[in-house]
Design a protein around this motif. Structure first.
Motif, PDB file in Angstrom:
ATOM      1  N   ALA A 140       0.824  -1.210   0.000  1.00 23.51           N
ATOM      2  CA  ALA A 140       0.000   0.000   0.000  1.00 23.51           C
ATOM      3  C   ALA A 140       0.858   1.259   0.000  1.00 23.51           C
ATOM      4  N   VAL A 141       1.942   1.250   0.772  1.00 28.64           N
ATOM      5  CA  VAL A 141       2.831   2.411   0.808  1.00 28.64           C
ATOM      6  C   VAL A 141       3.454   2.655  -0.563  1.00 28.64           C
ATOM      7  N   LEU A 142       3.917   1.597  -1.212  1.00 28.61           N
ATOM      8  CA  LEU A 142       4.519   1.755  -2.533  1.00 28.61           C
ATOM      9  C   LEU A 142       3.503   2.290  -3.541  1.00 28.61           C
ATOM     10  N   ARG A 143       2.261   1.841  -3.427  1.00 31.53           N
ATOM     11  CA  ARG A 143       1.238   2.334  -4.349  1.00 31.53           C
ATOM     12  C   ARG A 143       0.894   3.791  -4.070  1.00 31.53           C
ATOM     13  N   GLU A 144       0.851   4.163  -2.801  1.00 31.14           N
ATOM     14  CA  GLU A 144       0.566   5.555  -2.454  1.00 31.14           C
ATOM     15  C   GLU A 144       1.640   6.492  -3.001  1.00 31.14           C
ATOM     16  N   ARG A 145       2.881   6.043  -2.947  1.00 34.14           N
ATOM     17  CA  ARG A 145       4.002   6.906  -3.338  1.00 34.14           C
ATOM     18  C   ARG A 145       4.310   6.868  -4.826  1.00 34.14           C
ATOM     19  N   TYR A 146       4.140   5.692  -5.448  1.00 33.80           N
ATOM     20  CA  TYR A 146       4.610   5.527  -6.822  1.00 33.80           C
ATOM     21  C   TYR A 146       3.543   5.053  -7.795  1.00 33.80           C
ATOM     22  N   PHE A 192       7.576   1.799  -8.870  1.00 28.23           N
ATOM     23  CA  PHE A 192       8.632   2.045  -7.893  1.00 28.23           C
ATOM     24  C   PHE A 192       9.975   1.535  -8.406  1.00 28.23           C
ATOM     25  N   LEU A 193      10.009   0.294  -8.905  1.00 26.43           N
ATOM     26  CA  LEU A 193      11.263  -0.279  -9.395  1.00 26.43           C
ATOM     27  C   LEU A 193      11.794   0.493 -10.598  1.00 26.43           C
ATOM     28  N   VAL A 194      10.900   0.849 -11.506  1.00 22.11           N
ATOM     29  CA  VAL A 194      11.317   1.592 -12.694  1.00 22.11           C
ATOM     30  C   VAL A 194      11.928   2.933 -12.314  1.00 22.11           C
ATOM     31  N   GLU A 195      11.276   3.628 -11.412  1.00 23.89           N
ATOM     32  CA  GLU A 195      11.720   4.974 -11.041  1.00 23.89           C
ATOM     33  C   GLU A 195      13.047   4.971 -10.307  1.00 23.89           C
TER      34      GLU A 195
END
Length: 252
Positions: free
Chosen positions: A218-224, A230-233
């Motif tokens: 959920a945190v990764l989705r909220e941020r990225y 997230f991995l791509v960025e």
């Protein structure tokens, strides 16, 4: 985001996928990461990535089992102090090895933190570790690989959850894989297990529920937006993500 868990269900029947656990003498909590179907209908290939607890107690018989899996790369997520105190025992096996500690190497003692705090800390600093770690899997000759931390649940669980999420596996299946560690570590009889951390302090491993790992996602989705984004960025790039999916997915 609250990463605390409600009381977890116990008993072998509470954990789907018990048949996925592998018998590797001297190694706890071992299983193939593959076999799941993505939300797009592709299937995660088996025989490419295994997740386990540490190899510090691997027996010669266990080494034969690892050899039969064809493991070419061992990725160790533990801190340097853990590796120095409990090095992997490979009994003549010669895989490539790489160390990617997921806990921050800032001189602080993170072992005594509540799990929710430790998971949040790893998530907050994941940009420095996870893209490079998962990028190793795309290197020529890296697969099959074996990924482990100490007990194969927390740091390993986060890395595997991000990988499966980036491949398009549904959260329900990611949670099932994560909760299988309760059975793989022998925690479902209701008796917490003691272990000694790298500082020589006795700690306790107890049953976990799903909220810890769903909180990370959920945190990764909220941020990225998604684990893949997230991995791509943060270093894997679009080409690296495409290669990861090419290696790990059988198209629908």
């Amino acid at each position: 985001m609250d990463l605390t868990d409600p009381p977890a269900a116990t008993g072998p029947d509470a954990v789907p996928g018990a048949h996925r656990l592998l018998d590797i003498p001297g190694v706890r909590n071992a299983r193939d990461v593959g076999g799941f179907t993505t939300t797009q209908g592709a299937r995660v290939r088996t025989g490419l990535l295994y997740r386990t607890g540490w190899l510090a107690e691997l027996t010669p018989e266990g080494a034969l089992a690892v050899a039969k899996l064809g493991v070419r790369t061992v990725l160790d997520l533990r801190d340097p102090a853990e590796i120095e105190r409990w090095p992997d025992r490979l009994h003549g096996l010669e895989p490539a090895t790489a160390h990617h500690p997921l806990l921050p190497q800032d001189g602080e003692d993170h072992y005594g933190k509540p799990l929710a705090e430790a998971y949040r800390l790893i998530t907050d600093t994941a940009a420095d570790t996870l893209p490079a770690l998962l990028g190793r899997l795309t290197e020529a000759g890296a697969l099959p690989a074996l990924l482990h931390c100490a007990v194969g649940r927390d740091r390993t669980g986060i890395a595997v959850a991000v990988l499966l999420g980036a491949l398009g596996v549904a959260d329900e299946d990611i949670v099932d894989d994560y909760l299988l560690s309760n059975l793989g570590l022998g925690l479902l009889d209701g008796v917490p297990q003691e272990y000694v951390d790298a500082n020589g302090v006795v700690r306790v491993t107890e049953v976990v529920g799903p909220a810890l790992i769903t909180g990370v996602l959920a945190v990764l989705r909220e941020r990225y937006g998604s684990p893949a984004a997230f991995l791509v960025e943060h270093g894997l790039g679009e080409q690296g993500l495409a290669r990861l999916r090419e290696l790990f997915l059988d198209p629908a």
